[in-house]
Design a protein around this motif. Structure first.
Motif, short mmCIF file in Angstrom:
data_model
loop_
_atom_site.label_atom_id
_atom_site.label_comp_id
_atom_site.label_asym_id
_atom_site.label_seq_id
_atom_site.Cartn_x
_atom_site.Cartn_y
_atom_site.Cartn_z
N ALA A 1 0.81 -1.22 0.00
CA ALA A 1 0.00 0.00 0.00
C ALA A 1 0.85 1.27 0.00
N ARG A 2 2.15 1.12 -0.07
CA ARG A 2 3.00 2.32 -0.02
C ARG A 2 2.82 3.19 -1.25
N ASP A 3 3.17 4.47 -1.11
CA ASP A 3 3.16 5.39 -2.25
C ASP A 3 4.25 4.97 -3.23
N SER A 4 3.89 4.85 -4.49
CA SER A 4 4.89 4.53 -5.51
C SER A 4 4.43 5.11 -6.84
N ARG A 5 5.41 5.38 -7.69
CA ARG A 5 5.09 5.96 -8.99
C ARG A 5 6.23 5.69 -9.96
N VAL A 6 5.91 5.60 -11.23
CA VAL A 6 6.90 5.48 -12.30
C VAL A 6 6.76 6.71 -13.18
N LEU A 7 7.86 7.44 -13.38
CA LEU A 7 7.82 8.66 -14.17
C LEU A 7 8.95 8.67 -15.20
N PRO A 8 8.69 9.26 -16.38
CA PRO A 8 9.75 9.40 -17.38
C PRO A 8 10.58 10.65 -17.09
N VAL A 9 11.91 10.54 -17.21
CA VAL A 9 12.78 11.70 -17.03
C VAL A 9 13.96 11.64 -17.99
N SER A 10 14.59 12.78 -18.14
CA SER A 10 15.90 12.84 -18.77
C SER A 10 16.78 13.62 -17.81
N ALA A 11 17.62 12.91 -17.07
CA ALA A 11 18.52 13.57 -16.13
C ALA A 11 19.48 14.49 -16.87
N LEU A 12 19.86 14.11 -18.06
CA LEU A 12 20.80 14.90 -18.85
C LEU A 12 20.20 16.25 -19.24
N GLU A 13 18.97 16.25 -19.72
CA GLU A 13 18.32 17.49 -20.15
C GLU A 13 17.46 18.13 -19.07
N GLY A 14 17.13 17.37 -18.03
CA GLY A 14 16.34 17.90 -16.93
C GLY A 14 14.84 17.72 -17.09
N ASN A 15 14.40 17.13 -18.19
CA ASN A 15 12.97 16.94 -18.42
C ASN A 15 12.36 16.01 -17.37
N GLY A 16 11.32 16.50 -16.70
CA GLY A 16 10.59 15.68 -15.73
C GLY A 16 11.22 15.59 -14.35
N VAL A 17 12.42 16.12 -14.17
CA VAL A 17 13.12 15.95 -12.88
C VAL A 17 12.43 16.75 -11.78
N ARG A 18 12.09 18.00 -12.03
CA ARG A 18 11.44 18.81 -10.99
C ARG A 18 10.11 18.18 -10.58
N GLU A 19 9.32 17.74 -11.54
CA GLU A 19 8.02 17.13 -11.23
C GLU A 19 8.21 15.87 -10.39
N ALA A 20 9.23 15.08 -10.73
CA ALA A 20 9.49 13.84 -9.99
C ALA A 20 9.87 14.14 -8.54
N ILE A 21 10.75 15.10 -8.34
CA ILE A 21 11.19 15.43 -6.97
C ILE A 21 10.07 16.10 -6.20
N ASP A 22 9.26 16.93 -6.85
CA ASP A 22 8.09 17.51 -6.18
C ASP A 22 7.14 16.42 -5.69
N TRP A 23 6.92 15.40 -6.53
CA TRP A 23 6.07 14.27 -6.13
C TRP A 23 6.66 13.59 -4.89
N MET A 24 7.97 13.37 -4.91
CA MET A 24 8.63 12.68 -3.80
C MET A 24 8.54 13.48 -2.51
N ILE A 25 8.73 14.78 -2.59
CA ILE A 25 8.70 15.63 -1.39
C ILE A 25 7.32 15.59 -0.74
N LYS A 26 6.27 15.58 -1.54
CA LYS A 26 4.92 15.46 -0.98
C LYS A 26 4.74 14.14 -0.25
N ARG A 27 5.34 13.08 -0.79
CA ARG A 27 5.21 11.76 -0.15
C ARG A 27 6.03 11.69 1.13
N LEU A 28 7.17 12.36 1.19
CA LEU A 28 7.95 12.41 2.42
C LEU A 28 7.13 13.05 3.53
#
Length: 198
Positions: A159-186
């Motif tokens: 039942a834990r919070d989990s998610r799969v998201l697409p990112v490009s660490a090299l270009e930064g696409n999706g990284v902010r959204e992914a970390i924002d999601w994680m911070i809310k779960r913390l």
């Protein structure tokens, strides 16, 4: 009197601190992700991608978001280093599992590694964020294709919070959204894994 005022000031200015593991197989882009997170949230220039060497041991990065400090532990992904990951499990508040979307040949190995992590009792209830990295490359598998492989073990997430998201660490696409999601779960998981206060 000074001690009382100093203690009160420290109490008022302390922040919640969370520890987040960044793990995954070698060459998934974990360190590039960490450098991108630092550049996005701290406004500092990270290491140039051509200067990032394979991690042997641990890289640490810190960011501050609102009243929270997030400390990232980027652990080496080589097979002989994976045995040290569990030493960090009891102190982590979330796990970011990075998948190389261009390496379909090792996707089963990646799934097996992920299963070993999520079935460890020390990470029970910890939010899990899986990032399908390298989405900027033309040969990258889509998130749906990656999920298809991992669906076989999805029930073990519980039942834990989990998610799969697409990112490009090299270009930064999706990284902010992914970390924002994680911070809310913390924040949401504070009762299960209380933060440190510093």
């Amino acid at each position: 009197m000074y001690t009382l005022l100093s203690g009160f000031y420290n109490y008022l200015t302390q922040k919640e601190e969370y520890n987040v593991l960044i793990i995954g197989l070698d060459n998934a882009g974990k360190t590039t992700l960490l450098e991108r997170i630092k550049s996005i949230f701290m406004g500092v220039a990270g290491l140039s991608p051509d200067r990032i060497a394979p991690t042997v041991g641990l890289n640490i990065g810190r960011i501050e978001v609102n009243s929270s400090r997030i400390k990232f532990w980027d652990l080496g992904g080589q097979r002989d280093l994976q045995s040290i990951w569990q030493r960090y499990y009891s102190d982590c508040h979330a796990i970011v599992f990075v998948v190389d979307s261009t390496d379909g040949r090792r996707l089963e190995e990646c799934k097996d590694t992920f299963e070993t992590i999520i079935t460890n009792d020390l990470v029970e209830g910890v939010p899990i964020l899986m990032l399908a990295n390298k989405q900027d490359l033309p040969n990258a598998l889509r998130v749906e294709e990656i999920k298809e492989v991992f669906n076989k073990i999805a029930v073990k997430l519980g039942a834990r919070d989990s998610r799969v998201l697409p990112v490009s660490a090299l270009e930064g696409n999706g990284v902010r959204e992914a970390i924002d999601w994680m911070i809310k779960r913390l924040q949401r998981n504070k009762l299960n894994r209380p933060p440190l206060y510093r």
